[in-house]
Design a protein around this motif. Structure first.
Motif, PDB file in Angstrom:
ATOM      1  N   SER A 117       0.841  -1.189   0.000  1.00  0.00           N
ATOM      2  CA  SER A 117       0.000   0.000   0.000  1.00  0.00           C
ATOM      3  C   SER A 117       0.876   1.238   0.000  1.00  0.00           C
ATOM      4  N   ASN A 118       0.703   2.078  -1.009  1.00  0.00           N
ATOM      5  CA  ASN A 118       1.492   3.296  -1.185  1.00  0.00           C
ATOM      6  C   ASN A 118       2.990   2.977  -1.202  1.00  0.00           C
ATOM      7  N   LYS A 119       3.694   3.142  -0.110  1.00  0.00           N
ATOM      8  CA  LYS A 119       5.151   2.977  -0.134  1.00  0.00           C
ATOM      9  C   LYS A 119       5.645   1.710   0.565  1.00  0.00           C
ATOM     10  N   ASP A 120       4.755   0.968   1.198  1.00  0.00           N
ATOM     11  CA  ASP A 120       5.176  -0.175   2.015  1.00  0.00           C
ATOM     12  C   ASP A 120       4.643  -1.502   1.482  1.00  0.00           C
ATOM     13  N   LEU A 121       5.379  -2.573   1.784  1.00  0.00           N
ATOM     14  CA  LEU A 121       4.982  -3.926   1.367  1.00  0.00           C
ATOM     15  C   LEU A 121       5.369  -4.916   2.453  1.00  0.00           C
ATOM     16  N   ILE A 122       4.484  -5.872   2.704  1.00  0.00           N
ATOM     17  CA  ILE A 122       4.764  -6.985   3.617  1.00  0.00           C
ATOM     18  C   ILE A 122       4.407  -8.290   2.906  1.00  0.00           C
ATOM     19  N   LYS A 123       5.300  -9.253   3.005  1.00  0.00           N
ATOM     20  CA  LYS A 123       5.043 -10.597   2.482  1.00  0.00           C
ATOM     21  C   LYS A 123       5.114 -11.584   3.637  1.00  0.00           C
ATOM     22  N   LYS A 124       4.100 -12.458   3.739  1.00  0.00           N
ATOM     23  CA  LYS A 124       4.060 -13.444   4.806  1.00  0.00           C
ATOM     24  C   LYS A 124       3.961 -14.847   4.216  1.00  0.00           C
ATOM     25  N   CYS A 125       4.766 -15.759   4.741  1.00  0.00           N
ATOM     26  CA  CYS A 125       4.631 -17.182   4.418  1.00  0.00           C
ATOM     27  C   CYS A 125       5.004 -17.968   5.667  1.00  0.00           C
ATOM     28  N   LYS A 126       4.958 -19.280   5.586  1.00  0.00           N
ATOM     29  CA  LYS A 126       5.186 -20.108   6.776  1.00  0.00           C
ATOM     30  C   LYS A 126       6.570 -19.903   7.370  1.00  0.00           C
ATOM     31  N   THR A 127       7.559 -19.765   6.524  1.00  0.00           N
ATOM     32  CA  THR A 127       8.943 -19.767   6.993  1.00  0.00           C
ATOM     33  C   THR A 127       9.479 -18.401   7.383  1.00  0.00           C
ATOM     34  N   ASN A 128       8.948 -17.335   6.790  1.00  0.00           N
ATOM     35  CA  ASN A 128       9.477 -16.011   7.126  1.00  0.00           C
ATOM     36  C   ASN A 128       8.496 -14.900   6.768  1.00  0.00           C
ATOM     37  N   GLU A 129       8.897 -13.702   7.116  1.00  0.00           N
ATOM     38  CA  GLU A 129       8.121 -12.505   6.806  1.00  0.00           C
ATOM     39  C   GLU A 129       9.089 -11.442   6.320  1.00  0.00           C
ATOM     40  N   VAL A 130       8.733 -10.770   5.218  1.00  0.00           N
ATOM     41  CA  VAL A 130       9.642  -9.814   4.576  1.00  0.00           C
ATOM     42  C   VAL A 130       8.951  -8.471   4.430  1.00  0.00           C
ATOM     43  N   GLU A 131       9.701  -7.398   4.717  1.00  0.00           N
ATOM     44  CA  GLU A 131       9.222  -6.042   4.474  1.00  0.00           C
ATOM     45  C   GLU A 131       9.987  -5.444   3.309  1.00  0.00           C
ATOM     46  N   ASN A 132       9.325  -4.588   2.530  1.00  0.00           N
ATOM     47  CA  ASN A 132       9.971  -3.937   1.394  1.00  0.00           C
ATOM     48  C   ASN A 132       9.272  -2.608   1.152  1.00  0.00           C
ATOM     49  N   PHE A 133       9.710  -1.877   0.136  1.00  0.00           N
ATOM     50  CA  PHE A 133       9.038  -0.636  -0.191  1.00  0.00           C
ATOM     51  C   PHE A 133       8.692  -0.597  -1.675  1.00  0.00           C
ATOM     52  N   THR A 134       7.656   0.161  -2.006  1.00  0.00           N
ATOM     53  CA  THR A 134       7.157   0.238  -3.372  1.00  0.00           C
ATOM     54  C   THR A 134       6.804   1.692  -3.703  1.00  0.00           C
ATOM     55  N   PHE A 135       6.254   1.899  -4.883  1.00  0.00           N
ATOM     56  CA  PHE A 135       5.823   3.221  -5.323  1.00  0.00           C
ATOM     57  C   PHE A 135       4.491   3.036  -6.045  1.00  0.00           C
ATOM     58  N   LEU A 136       3.408   3.220  -5.326  1.00  0.00           N
ATOM     59  CA  LEU A 136       2.100   3.018  -5.941  1.00  0.00           C
ATOM     60  C   LEU A 136       1.045   3.852  -5.256  1.00  0.00           C
ATOM     61  N   ARG A 137      -0.119   3.900  -5.866  1.00  0.00           N
ATOM     62  CA  ARG A 137      -1.262   4.584  -5.278  1.00  0.00           C
ATOM     63  C   ARG A 137      -2.312   3.536  -4.922  1.00  0.00           C
ATOM     64  N   GLY A 138      -2.765   3.540  -3.670  1.00  0.00           N
ATOM     65  CA  GLY A 138      -3.764   2.570  -3.259  1.00  0.00           C
ATOM     66  C   GLY A 138      -3.130   1.319  -2.686  1.00  0.00           C
ATOM     67  N   THR A 139      -3.755   0.179  -2.937  1.00  0.00           N
ATOM     68  CA  THR A 139      -3.357  -1.078  -2.303  1.00  0.00           C
ATOM     69  C   THR A 139      -3.433  -2.234  -3.300  1.00  0.00           C
ATOM     70  N   ILE A 140      -2.449  -3.106  -3.234  1.00  0.00           N
ATOM     71  CA  ILE A 140      -2.452  -4.343  -4.029  1.00  0.00           C
ATOM     72  C   ILE A 140      -2.254  -5.518  -3.080  1.00  0.00           C
ATOM     73  N   ILE A 141      -3.024  -6.566  -3.289  1.00  0.00           N
ATOM     74  CA  ILE A 141      -2.900  -7.767  -2.460  1.00  0.00           C
ATOM     75  C   ILE A 141      -2.736  -8.990  -3.354  1.00  0.00           C
ATOM     76  N   ARG A 142      -1.809  -9.838  -2.965  1.00  0.00           N
ATOM     77  CA  ARG A 142      -1.618 -11.119  -3.662  1.00  0.00           C
ATOM     78  C   ARG A 142      -1.870 -12.258  -2.698  1.00  0.00           C
ATOM     79  N   LEU A 143      -2.623 -13.241  -3.175  1.00  0.00           N
ATOM     80  CA  LEU A 143      -2.842 -14.479  -2.433  1.00  0.00           C
ATOM     81  C   LEU A 143      -2.398 -15.632  -3.313  1.00  0.00           C
ATOM     82  N   ARG A 144      -1.438 -16.407  -2.817  1.00  0.00           N
ATOM     83  CA  ARG A 144      -0.999 -17.624  -3.511  1.00  0.00           C
ATOM     84  C   ARG A 144      -1.339 -18.824  -2.651  1.00  0.00           C
ATOM     85  N   LEU A 145      -1.954 -19.812  -3.272  1.00  0.00           N
ATOM     86  CA  LEU A 145      -2.335 -21.020  -2.553  1.00  0.00           C
ATOM     87  C   LEU A 145      -1.717 -22.240  -3.230  1.00  0.00           C
TER      88      LEU A 145
END
Length: 339
Positions: free
Chosen positions: A266-294
């Motif tokens: 969302s906007n400048k921040d990103l979080i990725k979550k999975c079983k083994t770890n969690e990662v933070e990153n930064f982006t450049f966007l307007r609004g929010t994007i969500i990804r779900l992988r199964l």
């Protein structure tokens, strides 16, 4: 600094984030023009994934808006349609989503079936939902339509996808203030995996939670958005009828974490979550994007998974309420282990 920015040949999670970061770092004050070059991307048959495609589209649209605001000329260098090698990007409606006259536009209706492997990039007006007689029922119909294609006839997968999409769409309609939402999906039978990506171009999570969180917590807005009970006030009238009201992003993030992965940007921040770890990153966007992988083979029983998450969510909700109450009288209260 060069005024050319090249789109990578492969658009996956990592390359799309790196491209978004390049746009963010581009010096708008020392350049009078900028060229986005997608010729190498078009000339090669690179991989293009749903989340990556939406992130690039959003980042570029956001970047071009900044260019206009700063009186900077911008353009996209591309090749003629008959020379394009990456025809899947055309079928996916990637080029047209960038404003290029190549392929169908994301506003074109798409009638899929459980025999299809993907859903192309779609853009849907939020007002269509808000003007319907029954908003929640309209959201459920859209979620079912997407889930039918994305699940490829697998009943358990269909239930998971439908559940998650209902909450994601509800969040957009209730909180984003976006005129449209975008989505696409891909089913990879070779690795038994499905990816669904959905985005809006609204105010973003930080702005949405500004009245809920204080100055100490707003920098962690993405993390707080995944806690049940932390939410801005809804603007829709069906909230009491929603099956998973109040637990939305928390449950989706946990479903993704336990059965594949989950990304929220969302906007400048990103979080990725999975079983083994969690990662933070930064982006450049307007609004929010969500990804779900199964990962289809790893899916737990649907009803059991939801029941366990609800029980855990109720406890987290209580912990969050206690934390908020303490902060009213003791600013600077240390954050408990909510994340």
């Amino acid at each position: 600094m060069s005024n050319e920015i090249f789109l990578p040949i492969d658009l996956n999670e990592n390359t799309a984030i790196e491209f978004s970061q390049k746009l963010r770092k581009f010096n708008l004050t020392s350049n009078k023009s900028v060229m986005i070059d997608i010729t190498n991307f078009s000339k090669n048959n690179g991989r293009i994934e749903p989340f990556a495609s939406l992130l690039v589209i959003n980042s570029l649209r956001h970047f071009f808006a900044h260019c206009l605001k700063n009186d900077i000329n911008y353009s996209i260098r591309y090749i003629k349609e008959h020379r394009i090698v990456n025809t899947y990007a055309k079928t996916l409606r990637f080029y047209s989503s960038l404003g290029l006259g190549i392929g169908e536009t994301p506003d074109t209706d798409y009638v899929g079936s459980s025999m299809k492997n993907f859903i192309p990039i779609m853009r849907y007006p939020v007002k269509t939902i808000k003007q319907s007689l029954d908003e929640y029922n309209e959201i459920k119909k859209i979620a079912e339509r997407i889930a039918i294609v994305a699940s490829r006839g697998k009943e358990k997968l269909f239930k998971y996808i439908k559940f998650c999409l209902i909450e994601l769409l509800r969040n957009i309609v209730e909180h984003s203030e976006s005129k449209y939402f975008w989505y696409c999906a891909q089913y990879w039978s070779s690795i038994n995996c499905v990816e669904i990506a959905i985005m809006d171009e609204g105010i973003g999570i930080h702005e949405s939670l500004k009245k809920e969180l204080d100055e100490d917590d707003i920098n962690n807005a993405l993390r707080f958005s995944l806690i049940p009970g932390c939410s801005s006030k809804p603007t829709t009238h069906y909230i009491d009828d929603a099956e998973n009201s109040g637990f939305g992003l928390y449950m989706i993030s946990e479903i993704g974490k336990e059965n594949g992965d989950f990304i929220i940007a969302s906007n400048k921040d990103l979080i990725k979550k999975c079983k083994t770890n969690e990662v933070e990153n930064f982006t450049f966007l307007r609004g929010t994007i969500i990804r779900l992988r199964l990962n289809i083979e790893d899916l737990r029983e649907y009803e059991l998974e939801l029941e366990e998450l609800r029980k855990k969510g109720l406890q987290l909700t209580e912990n969050y309420k206690i934390y908020r109450e303490k902060k009213k009288y003791a600013p600077g209260t240390e954050l408990p282990k909510l994340f």
